[in-house]
Design a protein around this motif. Sequence first.
Motif, PDB file in Angstrom:
ATOM      1  N   ARG A   2      36.600  43.566  40.436  1.00  0.00           N
ATOM      2  CA  ARG A   2      37.687  42.734  39.941  1.00  0.00           C
ATOM      3  C   ARG A   2      37.581  41.331  40.534  1.00  0.00           C
ATOM      4  NH1 ARG A   2      41.182  45.478  36.838  1.00  0.00           N
ATOM      5  NH2 ARG A   2      41.366  47.736  37.134  1.00  0.00           N
ATOM      6  N   SER A   3      38.389  40.425  40.023  1.00  0.00           N
ATOM      7  CA  SER A   3      38.300  39.023  40.426  1.00  0.00           C
ATOM      8  C   SER A   3      38.549  38.859  41.918  1.00  0.00           C
ATOM      9  CB  SER A   3      39.300  38.180  39.630  1.00  0.00           C
ATOM     10  OG  SER A   3      40.612  38.667  39.814  1.00  0.00           O
ATOM     11  N   MET A   4      37.810  37.891  42.511  1.00  0.00           N
ATOM     12  CA  MET A   4      37.926  37.600  43.932  1.00  0.00           C
ATOM     13  C   MET A   4      37.871  36.091  44.139  1.00  0.00           C
ATOM     14  SD  MET A   4      35.407  40.387  45.743  1.00  0.00           S
ATOM     15  CE  MET A   4      35.778  42.139  45.719  1.00  0.00           C
ATOM     16  N   THR A   5      38.267  35.672  45.322  1.00  0.00           N
ATOM     17  CA  THR A   5      38.157  34.266  45.684  1.00  0.00           C
ATOM     18  C   THR A   5      36.692  33.954  46.024  1.00  0.00           C
ATOM     19  OG1 THR A   5      38.502  34.653  48.045  1.00  0.00           O
ATOM     20  CG2 THR A   5      40.476  34.366  46.674  1.00  0.00           C
ATOM     21  N   PRO A   6      36.308  32.673  46.051  1.00  0.00           N
ATOM     22  CA  PRO A   6      34.941  32.320  46.457  1.00  0.00           C
ATOM     23  C   PRO A   6      34.581  32.877  47.830  1.00  0.00           C
ATOM     24  CG  PRO A   6      35.989  30.438  45.436  1.00  0.00           C
ATOM     25  CD  PRO A   6      37.056  31.483  45.583  1.00  0.00           C
ATOM     26  N   PHE A   7      35.495  32.806  48.779  1.00  0.00           N
ATOM     27  CA  PHE A   7      35.273  33.360  50.114  1.00  0.00           C
ATOM     28  C   PHE A   7      34.923  34.840  50.032  1.00  0.00           C
ATOM     29  CE2 PHE A   7      37.449  35.878  53.441  1.00  0.00           C
ATOM     30  CZ  PHE A   7      36.726  35.497  54.555  1.00  0.00           C
ATOM     31  N   GLU A   8      35.664  35.593  49.227  1.00  0.00           N
ATOM     32  CA  GLU A   8      35.445  37.032  49.109  1.00  0.00           C
ATOM     33  C   GLU A   8      34.141  37.337  48.370  1.00  0.00           C
ATOM     34  OE1 GLU A   8      40.067  38.576  48.951  1.00  0.00           O
ATOM     35  OE2 GLU A   8      39.148  37.805  47.134  1.00  0.00           O
ATOM     36  N   ARG A   9      33.876  36.605  47.307  1.00  0.00           N
ATOM     37  CA  ARG A   9      32.652  36.850  46.536  1.00  0.00           C
ATOM     38  C   ARG A   9      31.413  36.620  47.383  1.00  0.00           C
ATOM     39  NH1 ARG A   9      35.399  33.754  42.538  1.00  0.00           N
ATOM     40  NH2 ARG A   9      33.920  32.034  42.850  1.00  0.00           N
ATOM     41  N   LYS A  10      31.425  35.570  48.193  1.00  0.00           N
ATOM     42  CA  LYS A  10      30.249  35.272  49.008  1.00  0.00           C
ATOM     43  C   LYS A  10      29.951  36.413  49.973  1.00  0.00           C
ATOM     44  CE  LYS A  10      28.113  31.852  52.013  1.00  0.00           C
ATOM     45  NZ  LYS A  10      27.516  32.909  52.871  1.00  0.00           N
TER      46      LYS A  10
ATOM     47  N   GLU B  70      37.330  30.777  37.244  1.00  0.00           N
ATOM     48  CA  GLU B  70      38.444  30.915  38.178  1.00  0.00           C
ATOM     49  C   GLU B  70      39.770  30.893  37.393  1.00  0.00           C
ATOM     50  OE1 GLU B  70      37.881  31.708  41.042  1.00  0.00           O
ATOM     51  OE2 GLU B  70      36.039  30.761  41.766  1.00  0.00           O
ATOM     52  N   PRO B  71      40.738  31.688  37.785  1.00  0.00           N
ATOM     53  CA  PRO B  71      40.760  32.537  38.976  1.00  0.00           C
ATOM     54  C   PRO B  71      40.285  33.973  38.699  1.00  0.00           C
ATOM     55  CG  PRO B  71      42.929  32.487  38.017  1.00  0.00           C
ATOM     56  CD  PRO B  71      42.065  31.619  37.136  1.00  0.00           C
ATOM     57  N   ASN B  72      39.612  34.178  37.571  1.00  0.00           N
ATOM     58  CA  ASN B  72      39.192  35.527  37.184  1.00  0.00           C
ATOM     59  C   ASN B  72      37.697  35.762  37.380  1.00  0.00           C
ATOM     60  OD1 ASN B  72      41.832  36.269  36.224  1.00  0.00           O
ATOM     61  ND2 ASN B  72      41.454  34.975  34.447  1.00  0.00           N
ATOM     62  N   ARG B  73      37.093  34.991  38.266  1.00  0.00           N
ATOM     63  CA  ARG B  73      35.665  35.129  38.499  1.00  0.00           C
ATOM     64  C   ARG B  73      35.395  36.345  39.385  1.00  0.00           C
ATOM     65  NH1 ARG B  73      31.350  32.239  37.255  1.00  0.00           N
ATOM     66  NH2 ARG B  73      29.679  31.791  38.737  1.00  0.00           N
ATOM     67  N   ARG B  74      34.373  37.141  39.037  1.00  0.00           N
ATOM     68  CA  ARG B  74      34.115  38.367  39.771  1.00  0.00           C
ATOM     69  C   ARG B  74      32.639  38.603  39.971  1.00  0.00           C
ATOM     70  NH1 ARG B  74      35.798  41.307  35.396  1.00  0.00           N
ATOM     71  NH2 ARG B  74      37.666  40.009  35.496  1.00  0.00           N
ATOM     72  N   VAL B  75      32.294  39.542  40.837  1.00  0.00           N
ATOM     73  CA  VAL B  75      30.928  39.878  41.183  1.00  0.00           C
ATOM     74  C   VAL B  75      30.475  41.074  40.337  1.00  0.00           C
ATOM     75  CG1 VAL B  75      29.375  40.694  43.011  1.00  0.00           C
ATOM     76  CG2 VAL B  75      31.163  39.017  43.547  1.00  0.00           C
ATOM     77  N   VAL B  76      29.213  41.007  39.883  1.00  0.00           N
ATOM     78  CA  VAL B  76      28.564  42.143  39.233  1.00  0.00           C
ATOM     79  C   VAL B  76      27.323  42.486  40.055  1.00  0.00           C
ATOM     80  CG1 VAL B  76      27.592  43.086  37.112  1.00  0.00           C
ATOM     81  CG2 VAL B  76      29.351  41.294  36.991  1.00  0.00           C
ATOM     82  N   ILE B  77      27.184  43.759  40.408  1.00  0.00           N
ATOM     83  CA  ILE B  77      26.041  44.226  41.195  1.00  0.00           C
ATOM     84  C   ILE B  77      25.088  44.962  40.265  1.00  0.00           C
ATOM     85  CG2 ILE B  77      25.296  45.635  43.162  1.00  0.00           C
ATOM     86  CD1 ILE B  77      28.161  45.384  44.247  1.00  0.00           C
ATOM     87  N   PHE B  78      23.791  44.602  40.323  1.00  0.00           N
ATOM     88  CA  PHE B  78      22.786  45.160  39.438  1.00  0.00           C
ATOM     89  C   PHE B  78      21.745  45.970  40.222  1.00  0.00           C
ATOM     90  CE2 PHE B  78      24.298  41.334  37.317  1.00  0.00           C
ATOM     91  CZ  PHE B  78      24.581  41.815  36.033  1.00  0.00           C
ATOM     92  N   PRO B  79      21.224  47.024  39.585  1.00  0.00           N
ATOM     93  CA  PRO B  79      20.126  47.759  40.225  1.00  0.00           C
ATOM     94  C   PRO B  79      18.844  46.938  40.194  1.00  0.00           C
ATOM     95  CG  PRO B  79      20.530  48.606  38.023  1.00  0.00           C
ATOM     96  CD  PRO B  79      21.619  47.605  38.303  1.00  0.00           C
ATOM     97  N   VAL B  80      17.886  47.291  41.026  1.00  0.00           N
ATOM     98  CA  VAL B  80      16.603  46.616  41.047  1.00  0.00           C
ATOM     99  C   VAL B  80      15.812  46.987  39.803  1.00  0.00           C
ATOM    100  CG1 VAL B  80      14.418  46.354  42.283  1.00  0.00           C
ATOM    101  CG2 VAL B  80      16.566  46.543  43.552  1.00  0.00           C
TER     102      VAL B  80
END
Length: 234
Positions: free
Chosen positions: A196-204, A223-233
Amino acid sequence: MNDVGDDPGEGFGTVVGRENMAPVSGLDGPGLEDDELDSVVDPEDVLEDDELADDDSADDDDSADDDDEAEDDDDEDDDVDTEDSLEEEGEIAADYIEGLLDIADLDGDIDMDVEGDRAVVSVVGATLDELVGDDGEVLEALQELTRLAVHRKTGLRARLMLDVGGFRARRRSELAELGRSLAAEVERTGEPKKLRSMTPFERKIVHDAVAEAGLRSESEGEEPNRRVVIFPVG
């Protein structure tokens, strides 16, 4: 922070929220089992495929992550902060925060420090939950006001970090553990994970934890709905 690739990963994986997240320990990487992950990921925060499709429709994806601009801006034309100027930033910020505490009739000691290329001002020695707010929302707003106060005094862009009651330190530990545990799950399942969305501090913090685990991550949305996506190798 390692953000790799141009595809923001829209429409992949599940979403993990920032609510109700607590520190965990004992996570062993790729061999992480589902019952261990339950201690990190609240099932209510994971979106199913139909919910994810609705969530993605509101996103405006970017081809590159802007977290560096918000938290680790390395542009060559930025003013280079010397230690003296950072200490000056800290002193101005401390005076501003002290004034706010006096107005609000709140007690707290103020510590100043320099970490790397930014000043750090911390309010310690008291329980000041009202200055943190839900998920640190009040703290983020207060930090921006403090940066503005410094900018008005110095004429320079301020990148100082404000902490209250050790919130950021605790949050850093929680998010790093979350990033490691989700990276382990993505490696095990081969399925991307969207937070879910996080602040720049949290995303980093999450990006750094994922990179240390040997996987790649990107940020998507605005922003303010920017979020992280984690991908497999691969």
